[in-house]
Design a protein around this motif. Structure first.
Motif, PDB file in Angstrom:
ATOM      1  N   PRO A   1      11.806  -6.278  -1.256  1.00 39.04           N
ATOM      2  CA  PRO A   1      11.798  -4.857  -1.591  1.00 39.04           C
ATOM      3  C   PRO A   1      10.411  -4.454  -2.101  1.00 39.04           C
ATOM      4  O   PRO A   1       9.762  -5.212  -2.829  1.00 39.04           O
ATOM      5  CB  PRO A   1      12.854  -4.722  -2.689  1.00 39.04           C
ATOM      6  N   THR A   2       9.964  -3.290  -1.685  1.00 38.28           N
ATOM      7  CA  THR A   2       8.658  -2.783  -2.109  1.00 38.28           C
ATOM      8  C   THR A   2       8.881  -1.655  -3.117  1.00 38.28           C
ATOM      9  O   THR A   2       9.972  -1.086  -3.186  1.00 38.28           O
ATOM     10  CB  THR A   2       7.857  -2.279  -0.901  1.00 38.28           C
ATOM     11  N   PRO A   3       7.859  -1.332  -3.899  1.00 38.54           N
ATOM     12  CA  PRO A   3       8.020  -0.265  -4.885  1.00 38.54           C
ATOM     13  C   PRO A   3       8.425   1.059  -4.225  1.00 38.54           C
ATOM     14  O   PRO A   3       7.760   1.524  -3.306  1.00 38.54           O
ATOM     15  CB  PRO A   3       6.643  -0.164  -5.534  1.00 38.54           C
ATOM     16  N   PRO A   4       9.520   1.652  -4.684  1.00 40.09           N
ATOM     17  CA  PRO A   4       9.995   2.910  -4.100  1.00 40.09           C
ATOM     18  C   PRO A   4       9.270   4.107  -4.716  1.00 40.09           C
ATOM     19  O   PRO A   4       8.431   3.960  -5.607  1.00 40.09           O
ATOM     20  CB  PRO A   4      11.470   2.923  -4.503  1.00 40.09           C
ATOM     21  N   GLN A   5       9.643   5.284  -4.265  1.00 36.64           N
ATOM     22  CA  GLN A   5       9.148   6.506  -4.899  1.00 36.64           C
ATOM     23  C   GLN A   5       9.632   6.509  -6.349  1.00 36.64           C
ATOM     24  O   GLN A   5      10.806   6.248  -6.626  1.00 36.64           O
ATOM     25  CB  GLN A   5       9.671   7.743  -4.180  1.00 36.64           C
TER      26      GLN A   5
ATOM     27  N   LYS B   1       4.245  -0.997  -9.334  1.00 37.19           N
ATOM     28  CA  LYS B   1       3.245  -0.797  -8.285  1.00 37.19           C
ATOM     29  C   LYS B   1       2.831  -2.157  -7.729  1.00 37.19           C
ATOM     30  O   LYS B   1       3.549  -3.139  -7.883  1.00 37.19           O
ATOM     31  CB  LYS B   1       2.039  -0.050  -8.850  1.00 37.19           C
ATOM     32  N   CYS B   2       1.640  -2.227  -7.136  1.00 37.54           N
ATOM     33  CA  CYS B   2       1.181  -3.448  -6.478  1.00 37.54           C
ATOM     34  C   CYS B   2       1.105  -4.645  -7.425  1.00 37.54           C
ATOM     35  O   CYS B   2       1.487  -5.752  -7.055  1.00 37.54           O
ATOM     36  CB  CYS B   2      -0.170  -3.223  -5.810  1.00 37.54           C
TER      37      CYS B   2
ATOM     38  N   THR C   1       0.853  -1.178   0.000  1.00 41.50           N
ATOM     39  CA  THR C   1       0.000   0.000   0.000  1.00 41.50           C
ATOM     40  C   THR C   1       0.892   1.231   0.000  1.00 41.50           C
ATOM     41  O   THR C   1       2.089   1.143   0.254  1.00 41.50           O
ATOM     42  CB  THR C   1      -0.914   0.031   1.238  1.00 41.50           C
ATOM     43  N   GLY C   2       0.301   2.342  -0.252  1.00 41.91           N
ATOM     44  CA  GLY C   2       1.059   3.587  -0.252  1.00 41.91           C
ATOM     45  C   GLY C   2       1.037   4.201  -1.633  1.00 41.91           C
ATOM     46  O   GLY C   2       0.165   3.903  -2.446  1.00 41.91           O
ATOM     47  N   ASP C   3       2.027   5.006  -1.881  1.00 41.84           N
ATOM     48  CA  ASP C   3       2.002   5.836  -3.072  1.00 41.84           C
ATOM     49  C   ASP C   3       3.410   5.963  -3.641  1.00 41.84           C
ATOM     50  O   ASP C   3       4.356   6.194  -2.893  1.00 41.84           O
ATOM     51  CB  ASP C   3       1.483   7.212  -2.651  1.00 41.84           C
ATOM     52  N   ILE C   4       3.540   5.831  -4.932  1.00 40.84           N
ATOM     53  CA  ILE C   4       4.865   5.958  -5.555  1.00 40.84           C
ATOM     54  C   ILE C   4       5.278   7.413  -5.733  1.00 40.84           C
ATOM     55  O   ILE C   4       6.321   7.690  -6.294  1.00 40.84           O
ATOM     56  CB  ILE C   4       4.964   5.187  -6.891  1.00 40.84           C
ATOM     57  N   THR C   5       4.468   8.337  -5.198  1.00 37.72           N
ATOM     58  CA  THR C   5       4.877   9.744  -5.193  1.00 37.72           C
ATOM     59  C   THR C   5       5.440  10.152  -3.834  1.00 37.72           C
ATOM     60  O   THR C   5       6.048  11.213  -3.720  1.00 37.72           O
ATOM     61  CB  THR C   5       3.698  10.687  -5.540  1.00 37.72           C
ATOM     62  N   SER C   6       5.249   9.344  -2.816  1.00 38.17           N
ATOM     63  CA  SER C   6       5.752   9.695  -1.479  1.00 38.17           C
ATOM     64  C   SER C   6       7.199   9.233  -1.323  1.00 38.17           C
ATOM     65  O   SER C   6       7.637   8.291  -1.971  1.00 38.17           O
ATOM     66  CB  SER C   6       4.884   9.076  -0.387  1.00 38.17           C
ATOM     67  N   THR C   7       7.909   9.880  -0.442  1.00 37.39           N
ATOM     68  CA  THR C   7       9.317   9.522  -0.222  1.00 37.39           C
ATOM     69  C   THR C   7       9.450   8.118   0.363  1.00 37.39           C
ATOM     70  O   THR C   7      10.481   7.489   0.188  1.00 37.39           O
ATOM     71  CB  THR C   7      10.004  10.535   0.713  1.00 37.39           C
ATOM     72  N   ARG C   8       8.424   7.634   1.027  1.00 36.04           N
ATOM     73  CA  ARG C   8       8.452   6.269   1.584  1.00 36.04           C
ATOM     74  C   ARG C   8       8.158   5.211   0.531  1.00 36.04           C
ATOM     75  O   ARG C   8       8.422   4.038   0.747  1.00 36.04           O
ATOM     76  CB  ARG C   8       7.430   6.130   2.707  1.00 36.04           C
ATOM     77  N   GLY C   9       7.547   5.598  -0.578  1.00 38.04           N
ATOM     78  CA  GLY C   9       7.142   4.613  -1.566  1.00 38.04           C
ATOM     79  C   GLY C   9       6.004   3.774  -1.011  1.00 38.04           C
ATOM     80  O   GLY C   9       5.172   4.258  -0.251  1.00 38.04           O
ATOM     81  N   MET C  10       5.971   2.494  -1.361  1.00 39.68           N
ATOM     82  CA  MET C  10       4.916   1.595  -0.903  1.00 39.68           C
ATOM     83  C   MET C  10       5.465   0.685   0.200  1.00 39.68           C
ATOM     84  O   MET C  10       6.673   0.453   0.267  1.00 39.68           O
ATOM     85  CB  MET C  10       4.385   0.775  -2.082  1.00 39.68           C
TER      86      MET C  10
ATOM     87  N   SER D   1       3.105  -9.992  -8.852  1.00 38.89           N
ATOM     88  CA  SER D   1       3.445 -10.942  -9.925  1.00 38.89           C
ATOM     89  C   SER D   1       4.932 -11.235 -10.045  1.00 38.89           C
ATOM     90  O   SER D   1       5.314 -12.381 -10.258  1.00 38.89           O
ATOM     91  CB  SER D   1       2.941 -10.407 -11.265  1.00 38.89           C
ATOM     92  N   ASP D   2       5.755 -10.216  -9.945  1.00 31.76           N
ATOM     93  CA  ASP D   2       7.184 -10.366 -10.223  1.00 31.76           C
ATOM     94  C   ASP D   2       8.046 -10.588  -8.995  1.00 31.76           C
ATOM     95  O   ASP D   2       9.198 -10.997  -9.119  1.00 31.76           O
ATOM     96  CB  ASP D   2       7.703  -9.128 -10.972  1.00 31.76           C
ATOM     97  N   CYS D   3       7.509 -10.306  -7.824  1.00 32.09           N
ATOM     98  CA  CYS D   3       8.316 -10.380  -6.608  1.00 32.09           C
ATOM     99  C   CYS D   3       7.708 -11.362  -5.586  1.00 32.09           C
ATOM    100  O   CYS D   3       8.346 -12.343  -5.221  1.00 32.09           O
ATOM    101  CB  CYS D   3       8.423  -8.971  -6.021  1.00 32.09           C
ATOM    102  N   ALA D   4       6.478 -11.082  -5.145  1.00 31.43           N
ATOM    103  CA  ALA D   4       5.891 -11.857  -4.049  1.00 31.43           C
ATOM    104  C   ALA D   4       5.583 -13.304  -4.424  1.00 31.43           C
ATOM    105  O   ALA D   4       5.972 -14.223  -3.700  1.00 31.43           O
ATOM    106  CB  ALA D   4       4.624 -11.160  -3.545  1.00 31.43           C
ATOM    107  N   ILE D   5       4.893 -13.516  -5.534  1.00 30.51           N
ATOM    108  CA  ILE D   5       4.532 -14.897  -5.911  1.00 30.51           C
ATOM    109  C   ILE D   5       5.777 -15.755  -6.151  1.00 30.51           C
ATOM    110  O   ILE D   5       5.877 -16.856  -5.591  1.00 30.51           O
ATOM    111  CB  ILE D   5       3.571 -14.912  -7.124  1.00 30.51           C
ATOM    112  N   PRO D   6       6.769 -15.295  -6.934  1.00 27.33           N
ATOM    113  CA  PRO D   6       7.978 -16.126  -7.095  1.00 27.33           C
ATOM    114  C   PRO D   6       8.700 -16.399  -5.774  1.00 27.33           C
ATOM    115  O   PRO D   6       9.201 -17.509  -5.562  1.00 27.33           O
ATOM    116  CB  PRO D   6       8.858 -15.294  -8.039  1.00 27.33           C
TER     117      PRO D   6
END
Length: 163
Positions: free
Chosen positions: A95-99, A133-134, A48-57, A139-144
Motif C-alpha cells: 500500500p502506498t500513502p493515500p490522499q 509520505k515517502c 512519488t506523487g502528492d498526498i493532496t491528490s485523489t490518487r495519493g502516492m 522505513s515502515d513498509c518497504a524495508i520491513p
C-alpha cells in the motif's frame, strides 16, 4: 562483496518545497540498489506523487546515476539474481500513502483531514494522525517487507555462508 549480491542504500534528497504540516527537516527518502558493483549506477525505488491528490502516492522505479543527494546509508545487500524484478514485484504490491490532505474552504488552505467521505477537517487543537509520505513508506513498509521476503539482507556476516 561478491557479485552475487548488490548493496542497497537509503538515499535522502533535499526537498524543493517542504510541507508545512510535517516536522522539519524532511527529505525525499528512497531505496537505492547498485546494479554494477562500485560504479554508483543503479535503481531508485520510491513513492512519488502528492498526498493532496485523489490518487495519493504511487510506487516507482527509476534509473539513478546522479549522486546529488543529501545522504546515503547502507541498509544491507540484495541477491543480484532476479533484481530489479524481485523488488518491483514486491514493492508495487505494498500500500502506498493515500490522499491525506484537501483544500479547506473555511481556512482557505490545504490541510490534513480526519475523514474524506464525508470530508471532515480537524478542529484547531484536535490531535491529528501523523501524515504518511515517502520517508514513512520506506522505513515502515518497504524495508520491513524486503527483509521479510529475504530480498534485503541486513547483516553482511550472514552473506558469508551464502556465497
Amino acid at each position: 562483496m561478491p557479485a552475487t549480491f548488490r548493496p542497497v542504500y537509503r538515499l535522502r534528497f533535499s526537498l524543493a518545497m517542504p510541507d508545512p504540516d510535517m516536522p522539519q527537516p524532511r527529505y525525499h527518502t528512497t531505496i537505492y540498489a547498485e546494479t554494477n558493483q562500485g560504479d554508483q549506477i543503479g535503481f531508485v525505488h520510491h513513492v512519488t506523487g502528492d498526498i493532496t491528490s485523489t490518487r495519493g502516492m504511487q510506487y516507482e522505479r527509476r534509473p539513478e546515476n546522479s549522486m546529488d543527494f543529501y545522504d546515503k546509508e547502507l541498509l544491507g545487500h540484495t541477491p543480484a539474481a532476479g533484481y530489479p524484478t524481485s523488488f518491483d514485484y514486491l514493492l508495487s504490491k505494498l500500500p502506498t500513502p493515500p490522499q491525506q490532505k484537501e483544500f479547506n474552504i473555511a481556512t482557505m488552505r490545504t490541510e490534513p483531514f480526519k475523514t474524506l467521505d464525508p470530508l471532515t477537517f480537524y478542529e484547531t487543537r484536535e490531535a491529528r494522525r501523523p501524515l504518511i509520505k515517502c520517508t514513512e513508506w520506506v522505513s515502515d513498509c518497504a524495508i520491513p517487507a524486503l527483509q521479510a521476503a529475504g530480498l534485503l539482507v541486513i547483516h553482511t556476516e550472514a552473506l558469508v555462508g551464502a556465497v
